[in-house]
Design an enzyme around this catalytic site. Structure first.
Site, PDB file in Angstrom:
ATOM      1  CB  ALA A  65     -23.384 -50.267 -47.676  1.00 29.43           C
ATOM      2  N   GLY A 109     -18.869 -51.433 -49.800  1.00 28.02           N
ATOM      3  CA  GLY A 109     -19.827 -51.999 -50.748  1.00 28.02           C
ATOM      4  C   GLY A 109     -19.511 -51.655 -52.186  1.00 28.02           C
ATOM      5  CD  GLU A 112     -18.354 -55.811 -49.546  1.00 29.27           C
ATOM      6  OE1 GLU A 112     -18.221 -56.736 -48.723  1.00 29.27           O
ATOM      7  OE2 GLU A 112     -19.055 -54.804 -49.328  1.00 29.27           O
ATOM      8  CD  GLU A 132     -16.500 -53.008 -45.514  1.00 32.99           C
ATOM      9  OE1 GLU A 132     -17.171 -53.116 -46.550  1.00 32.99           O
ATOM     10  OE2 GLU A 132     -15.246 -53.137 -45.495  1.00 32.99           O
TER      11      GLU A 132
END
Length: 258
Positions: A65, A109, A112, A132
């Site tokens: 992200a 992300g 994911e 993360e």
């Protein structure tokens, strides 16, 4: 809609969506995910499309992200905007099969997002991870939930708690990806797989995807009951009769997707 963060194209019955923020290794921004959701909406509604192929570039599927968008946000900001909810889960809700074709980094992300897809294939240079913890947070787009279902508790804990990455071969052995190819043939092989699946009966594809996804959410006995009822329902389709007759007559079926 004109896209700035993704590219889209169509080959026969396959829609190709390419993440396109190469300067930041395809970091997933709010604008990119809004465009991706819009593209998926359009392709899902298009009867000519059978499969969506999601890809990045040779260096990164998506490196995570976009941290620059989040670094100054407060807990209230994140909660009130329901960050990662709107548009971010659109891939997982698409009825049509979606294939993630991963080369290079699929981290945070990016990992994911790949796990929201139905099939992940990758290049031999791919690396998957949920790092993360190194940023002082935890995965927030399903990393702690989907990863454990894909690779089991031990590896999910290892990856999420240490932030280590998994290479392509380990990802294949662990069950995160279904196929690994040399980087220089990944694009060709991804398209070949997408075209093969797109050539099947669409209602049958939808039923299969729905039944497999149900297995994540329910008990074995309920899943078996759901599968059997879908199997019975398939006999109301013209494609069922055509497929079985074609098999007995030793010819290729001519699907009507009905």
């Amino acid at each position: 809609m004109k896209y700035e963060n993704i590219h889209t194209s169509v080959r026969d019955a396959v829609a190709i969506v390419t993440l396109n923020r190469p300067k930041v290794l395809n970091a997933l921004s709010h604008d990119m995910m809004t465009e991706l959701a819009d593209a998926v909406d359009g392709f899902e509604a298009d009867d000519a499309i059978g499969v969506i192929l999601l890809t990045g570039n040779e260096k990164a599927f998506a490196a995570g992200a976009d941290i620059a968008e989040m670094v100054e946000k407060t807990s209230v900001d994140m909660y009130m905007s329901d960050h990662f909810a709107r548009n971010w889960e659109r891939i997982s809700k698409c009825r049509k099969p979606i294939i993630a074709s991963v080369a290079g980094h699929a981290l945070g992300g990016g990992c994911e997002l790949a796990m929201m897809c139905d099939i992940i294939i990758c290049a031999d240079n791919a690396r998957f991870g949920q790092p993360e913890v190194k940023l002082g947070v935890l995965p927030g787009i399903g990393g702690t939930q989907r990863l454990i279902r894909a690779v089991g508790k031990a590896k999910a804990m290892d990856m999420c708690l240490s932030g280590r990455t998994m290479d392509a071969r380990e990802a294949e052995r662990a069950g995160l990806v279904s196929r690994v190819y040399a980087a220089d043939v990944l694009e060709v092989e991804a398209m070949k797989l997408a075209a093969e699946i797109a050539g099947m009966s669409r209602p049958a594809l939808y039923m299969i995807k729905e039944a497999i996804n149900r297995a994540y959410e329910t008990t074995l006995s309920e899943g078996l009951h759901f599968e059997r009822r879908l199997f019975h329902a398939a006999f109301a389709m013209q494609d069922q009769g055509e497929g079985m007759r074609a098999f007995l007559e030793k010819r290729a079926p001519e699907w009507t997707h009905s």
